[in-house]
Design a protein around this motif. Structure first.
Motif, PDB file in Angstrom:
ATOM      1  N   ASN A   1       0.849  -1.192   0.000  1.00 40.41           N
ATOM      2  CA  ASN A   1       0.000   0.000   0.000  1.00 40.41           C
ATOM      3  C   ASN A   1       0.886   1.245   0.000  1.00 40.41           C
ATOM      4  O   ASN A   1       1.358   1.701   1.048  1.00 40.41           O
ATOM      5  CB  ASN A   1      -0.921  -0.007   1.222  1.00 40.41           C
ATOM      6  N   ALA A   2       1.097   1.803  -1.181  1.00 43.03           N
ATOM      7  CA  ALA A   2       2.039   2.912  -1.350  1.00 43.03           C
ATOM      8  C   ALA A   2       1.628   4.154  -0.566  1.00 43.03           C
ATOM      9  O   ALA A   2       2.476   4.855   0.001  1.00 43.03           O
ATOM     10  CB  ALA A   2       2.168   3.249  -2.836  1.00 43.03           C
ATOM     11  N   GLN A   3       0.323   4.448  -0.535  1.00 47.60           N
ATOM     12  CA  GLN A   3      -0.137   5.638   0.162  1.00 47.60           C
ATOM     13  C   GLN A   3       0.144   5.527   1.661  1.00 47.60           C
ATOM     14  O   GLN A   3       0.533   6.512   2.301  1.00 47.60           O
ATOM     15  CB  GLN A   3      -1.630   5.853  -0.077  1.00 47.60           C
TER      16      GLN A   3
ATOM     17  N   ALA B   1      11.988   7.269   8.049  1.00 50.20           N
ATOM     18  CA  ALA B   1      11.078   7.907   7.082  1.00 50.20           C
ATOM     19  C   ALA B   1      11.571   7.683   5.658  1.00 50.20           C
ATOM     20  O   ALA B   1      10.773   7.398   4.747  1.00 50.20           O
ATOM     21  CB  ALA B   1      10.980   9.404   7.374  1.00 50.20           C
ATOM     22  N   GLU B   2      12.872   7.781   5.453  1.00 53.44           N
ATOM     23  CA  GLU B   2      13.439   7.544   4.114  1.00 53.44           C
ATOM     24  C   GLU B   2      13.097   6.142   3.619  1.00 53.44           C
ATOM     25  O   GLU B   2      12.695   5.955   2.462  1.00 53.44           O
ATOM     26  CB  GLU B   2      14.958   7.722   4.150  1.00 53.44           C
ATOM     27  N   ARG B   3      13.246   5.156   4.491  1.00 50.23           N
ATOM     28  CA  ARG B   3      12.913   3.776   4.097  1.00 50.23           C
ATOM     29  C   ARG B   3      11.440   3.650   3.716  1.00 50.23           C
ATOM     30  O   ARG B   3      11.094   2.956   2.750  1.00 50.23           O
ATOM     31  CB  ARG B   3      13.271   2.799   5.221  1.00 50.23           C
ATOM     32  N   ALA B   4      10.581   4.326   4.481  1.00 47.42           N
ATOM     33  CA  ALA B   4       9.144   4.276   4.176  1.00 47.42           C
ATOM     34  C   ALA B   4       8.858   4.911   2.812  1.00 47.42           C
ATOM     35  O   ALA B   4       8.093   4.353   2.014  1.00 47.42           O
ATOM     36  CB  ALA B   4       8.357   4.989   5.272  1.00 47.42           C
ATOM     37  N   TYR B   5       9.458   6.061   2.547  1.00 48.96           N
ATOM     38  CA  TYR B   5       9.241   6.725   1.256  1.00 48.96           C
ATOM     39  C   TYR B   5       9.727   5.853   0.098  1.00 48.96           C
ATOM     40  O   TYR B   5       9.046   5.728  -0.928  1.00 48.96           O
ATOM     41  CB  TYR B   5       9.984   8.062   1.204  1.00 48.96           C
ATOM     42  N   ARG B   6      10.903   5.266   0.259  1.00 50.75           N
ATOM     43  CA  ARG B   6      11.449   4.436  -0.827  1.00 50.75           C
ATOM     44  C   ARG B   6      10.568   3.209  -1.067  1.00 50.75           C
ATOM     45  O   ARG B   6      10.375   2.797  -2.220  1.00 50.75           O
ATOM     46  CB  ARG B   6      12.880   4.016  -0.501  1.00 50.75           C
ATOM     47  N   LYS B   7      10.035   2.642  -0.004  1.00 52.19           N
ATOM     48  CA  LYS B   7       9.141   1.485  -0.154  1.00 52.19           C
ATOM     49  C   LYS B   7       7.849   1.917  -0.844  1.00 52.19           C
ATOM     50  O   LYS B   7       7.328   1.208  -1.708  1.00 52.19           O
ATOM     51  CB  LYS B   7       8.838   0.896   1.223  1.00 52.19           C
ATOM     52  N   GLY B   8       7.334   3.086  -0.476  1.00 55.56           N
ATOM     53  CA  GLY B   8       6.128   3.585  -1.119  1.00 55.56           C
ATOM     54  C   GLY B   8       6.345   3.871  -2.592  1.00 55.56           C
ATOM     55  O   GLY B   8       5.492   3.552  -3.437  1.00 55.56           O
ATOM     56  N   LEU B   9       7.490   4.450  -2.914  1.00 54.97           N
ATOM     57  CA  LEU B   9       7.810   4.759  -4.313  1.00 54.97           C
ATOM     58  C   LEU B   9       7.926   3.489  -5.144  1.00 54.97           C
ATOM     59  O   LEU B   9       7.529   3.447  -6.313  1.00 54.97           O
ATOM     60  CB  LEU B   9       9.111   5.563  -4.376  1.00 54.97           C
ATOM     61  N   GLU B  10       8.426   2.446  -4.515  1.00 52.16           N
ATOM     62  CA  GLU B  10       8.568   1.150  -5.189  1.00 52.16           C
ATOM     63  C   GLU B  10       7.216   0.604  -5.652  1.00 52.16           C
ATOM     64  O   GLU B  10       7.121  -0.043  -6.707  1.00 52.16           O
ATOM     65  CB  GLU B  10       9.231   0.171  -4.214  1.00 52.16           C
ATOM     66  N   HIS B  11       6.160   0.876  -4.882  1.00 47.25           N
ATOM     67  CA  HIS B  11       4.827   0.336  -5.199  1.00 47.25           C
ATOM     68  C   HIS B  11       3.877   1.397  -5.752  1.00 47.25           C
ATOM     69  O   HIS B  11       2.696   1.101  -5.960  1.00 47.25           O
ATOM     70  CB  HIS B  11       4.206  -0.283  -3.942  1.00 47.25           C
ATOM     71  N   TRP B  12       4.378   2.600  -5.995  1.00 49.98           N
ATOM     72  CA  TRP B  12       3.491   3.700  -6.392  1.00 49.98           C
ATOM     73  C   TRP B  12       2.912   3.472  -7.776  1.00 49.98           C
ATOM     74  O   TRP B  12       3.593   2.996  -8.682  1.00 49.98           O
ATOM     75  CB  TRP B  12       4.255   5.014  -6.364  1.00 49.98           C
ATOM     76  N   GLU B  13       1.649   3.839  -7.942  1.00 42.42           N
ATOM     77  CA  GLU B  13       0.992   3.799  -9.251  1.00 42.42           C
ATOM     78  C   GLU B  13       0.506   5.206  -9.586  1.00 42.42           C
ATOM     79  O   GLU B  13      -0.026   5.903  -8.723  1.00 42.42           O
ATOM     80  CB  GLU B  13      -0.179   2.818  -9.243  1.00 42.42           C
ATOM     81  N   GLY B  14       0.657   5.606 -10.829  1.00 46.71           N
ATOM     82  CA  GLY B  14       0.245   6.951 -11.230  1.00 46.71           C
ATOM     83  C   GLY B  14       1.350   7.966 -11.004  1.00 46.71           C
ATOM     84  O   GLY B  14       2.534   7.619 -10.916  1.00 46.71           O
ATOM     85  N   ASP B  15       0.972   9.228 -10.904  1.00 53.42           N
ATOM     86  CA  ASP B  15       1.918  10.329 -10.747  1.00 53.42           C
ATOM     87  C   ASP B  15       2.649  10.215  -9.402  1.00 53.42           C
ATOM     88  O   ASP B  15       2.027  10.345  -8.345  1.00 53.42           O
ATOM     89  CB  ASP B  15       1.156  11.652 -10.825  1.00 53.42           C
ATOM     90  N   PRO B  16       3.983  10.007  -9.416  1.00 51.36           N
ATOM     91  CA  PRO B  16       4.709   9.787  -8.156  1.00 51.36           C
ATOM     92  C   PRO B  16       5.336  11.055  -7.580  1.00 51.36           C
ATOM     93  O   PRO B  16       6.143  10.965  -6.649  1.00 51.36           O
ATOM     94  CB  PRO B  16       5.815   8.818  -8.589  1.00 51.36           C
TER      95      PRO B  16
END
Length: 248
Positions: free
Chosen positions: A139-141, A159-174
């Motif tokens: 769940n990227a969001q 926080a950096e790890r969380a952002y990178r994990k979210g970016l890995e699964h992001w769909e649409g405009d990142p």
């Protein structure tokens, strides 16, 4: 033009209510009337969401919520509209009973997390973001919200790890999560990588003003850091050999 549009939506909703009140013959059951009214309100809510929330569109969503107050999706949509118009406490009150339910949909927990972030309740936001991630580790969001909550508490590496994990699964405009990751890196002193990420974000969404503004700020930090390094390398320390003491 928008005002006229929303007035038409409100009038349409009011007309449906008036017609349903007048039509009391046996040809249409109360259940059918309720369903038709709900359909009108649902269409009006979707139309309102497409053009952005206003006080008028909020009224439509509120009416829909009052008629379906046990529906988590409708409560979430209403709370989201309240948040977008900065009615944060009301939004929290509306959605909290649903979000605190163990069986709550993840989109409801995510919206509750966003509201808590806006209220500055970062520990609560962290907890609910983690709940979503435990249920869905893609769940990227939720990862983005977790990153924001951790950033606000000074936990920059986490926080950096969380952002990178979210970016890995992001769909649409990142661009939103890229922007947050870049600012996090700049805070940690990784200015060159922050500039690189913001430049990529700007190429994806050149009209995002916050990305452009942050890119200017981080570039200034980058230039300052490079200038400081250059100045330090250009400064030579002249070593003066000590004189031998005079021999008696």
């Amino acid at each position: 033009m928008k005002n006229i549009y929303f007035k038409n939506i409100v009038l349409l909703s009011a007309s449906a209510l008036a017609l349903s009140a007048c039509n009391t013959t046996g040809s249409q059951s109360s259940l059918d009337r309720t369903a038709k009214i709900n359909n009108v309100l649902e269409r009006a809510a979707r139309d309102a969401a497409r053009v952005g929330h206003t006080e008028q569109s909020l009224q439509i969503l509120e009416n829909r919520y009052k008629r379906n107050s046990n529906d988590p999706l409708i409560a979430t949509e209403y709370a989201s509209a309240l948040r977008s118009l900065d009615y944060l406490n009301r939004a929290s009150i509306v959605i909290a009973p649903f979000a605190r339910d163990e069986e709550a949909p993840l989109y409801t927990k995510n919206e509750f997390t966003a509201i808590q972030l806006a209220l500055g309740n970062y520990v609560v936001a962290e907890d609910f973001a983690q709940q979503v991630i435990i249920a869905d580790n893609t769940n990227a969001q939720a990862f983005q919200y977790l990153g924001i909550a951790l950033d606000a508490q000074g936990m920059y590496e986490e926080a950096e790890r969380a952002y990178r994990k979210g970016l890995e699964h992001w769909e649409g405009d990142p661009t939103s999560i890229m922007n947050n990751l870049a600012l996090n890196l700049a805070t940690q002193g990784y200015v060159d990588e922050a500039v690189e990420i913001l430049e990529k974000a700007q190429s994806i969404a050149p009209d995002r003003m916050e990305v452009e503004r942050n890119l200017r700020i981080v570039r200034t930090l980058q230039e300052t850091a490079h200038w400081s390094k250059k100045k330090k390398s250009d400064t030579k320390i002249k070593v003066v050999p000590k004189k031998k003491p005079n021999q008696a």
